[in-house]
Design an enzyme around this catalytic site. Sequence first.
Site, mmCIF file in Angstrom:
data_model
loop_
_atom_site.group_PDB
_atom_site.id
_atom_site.type_symbol
_atom_site.label_atom_id
_atom_site.label_comp_id
_atom_site.label_asym_id
_atom_site.label_seq_id
_atom_site.Cartn_x
_atom_site.Cartn_y
_atom_site.Cartn_z
ATOM 1 N N ARG A 241 0.830 -1.211 0.000
ATOM 2 C CA ARG A 241 0.000 0.000 0.000
ATOM 3 C C ARG A 241 0.863 1.259 0.000
ATOM 4 O O ARG A 241 0.542 2.246 -0.674
ATOM 5 C CB ARG A 241 -0.928 -0.040 1.212
ATOM 6 C CG ARG A 241 -2.040 0.972 1.190
ATOM 7 C CD ARG A 241 -3.133 0.567 2.158
ATOM 8 N NE ARG A 241 -4.112 -0.313 1.545
ATOM 9 C CZ ARG A 241 -5.005 -1.032 2.225
ATOM 10 N NH1 ARG A 241 -5.016 -0.993 3.541
ATOM 11 N NH2 ARG A 241 -5.884 -1.777 1.578
ATOM 12 N N GLU A 362 -6.193 -0.944 -4.329
ATOM 13 C CA GLU A 362 -5.549 -1.311 -3.059
ATOM 14 C C GLU A 362 -6.107 -0.526 -1.876
ATOM 15 O O GLU A 362 -5.386 -0.147 -0.955
ATOM 16 C CB GLU A 362 -4.023 -1.174 -3.154
ATOM 17 C CG GLU A 362 -3.392 -2.242 -4.039
ATOM 18 C CD GLU A 362 -1.892 -2.273 -3.970
ATOM 19 O OE1 GLU A 362 -1.339 -2.177 -2.853
ATOM 20 O OE2 GLU A 362 -1.253 -2.382 -5.040
#
Length: 378
Positions: A241, A362
């Site tokens: 991330r 994401e």
Amino acid sequence: MADRSFLSWPFFEERHRAHAQALEGWCAAHLPVDHGDVDAACKGLVAALGAGGWLQPTAAGAGEALDVRTLCLSRETLARHDGLADFAFAMQGLGMGAVSLFGTPAQREWLARTRAGQAISGFALTEPGAGSDVAQTATTAVRGPQGWVLNGEKTYISNGGIADVYVIIARTGEAPGAKGLSAFLLPADTPGLTVLDRIEVMAPHPLAHLGLSDVVLPEAALIGKPGEGFKIAMSVLDVFRSTVGAAALGFARRALDEALVRATRERAGGGRLADYQMVQGHLADMAVQIDAAALLIYRAAWVKDMGQARISREAAMAKLYATEAAQKVIDMAVQLHGGDGVRSGFAVESLYREIRALRIYEGASDVQRVVIARSLLG
């Protein structure tokens, strides 16, 4: 030339600075590539990155941790030169992240191929009815005489249709919701796996809607233990991330570079565009947002590399701020370019299309806000 002074920050070691400098030289020589045939371009980029050794950081040795600072530096540098190159690099890591972190020795044999650019990977998590809420995953995996039988659909799968291997999350039913999911290694040539549709988006990338009809996988395809799929998926996202924020940072740095060139070369009112205080103010705001994003990104990466088990809060902050800030920076670069800002063939027009998806995949920006808020309230 983008600002590189941040490499002197204490987050980095000499090996990180050397990596960034070497990759910068490779990018200058090889990027951007022709995006006319997106599938061919991605395959070529994976092969070229692998041959150059640049995919080595996308997986870790058994018992080792991924170097998140190197992943972030790689994505920032690649994105500044070519968004598709960043995509090709990132998916080799995200696609096989579960195997890198939790795979058996036999499963890890794939990593030698993905790191060398000889196999393309994909991460099959999203479904038509399960995007941000992974607990709603409907694809099933049922134990049968020959192992596991998978049925369901996955959509918006990066590298869908060109990947050689996928990690797939499916419901095995050990418990309700997120606790009843498991992760599997799925070679792309497995019977029953089909491409139902290719998905076209505004910044071309290879995406597909996949179908699974009585797909049979051996017991050895299970990654980790039954019921650990959600934990595995979140652990992978916890690492990668921050790197999404790094890609956004690369886009933003390129946008500022383009804006500076435009402002210093464009004539307006008998002088330069850059002579106007309002333009100077916009440039200053862009620079501040870029540095703030970089600080959050490399703080999160450093904390993970220092051994913190989970960095959900730090990674969420990095991705949220960096992607939202990059959207603003790029929008201002488009504004400063006037009509040319929305004209095909100009870098800022391409960046405007590239950045939008990063605020969604994401974990969308609103999901990151929930993650941050829960960490505060918890």
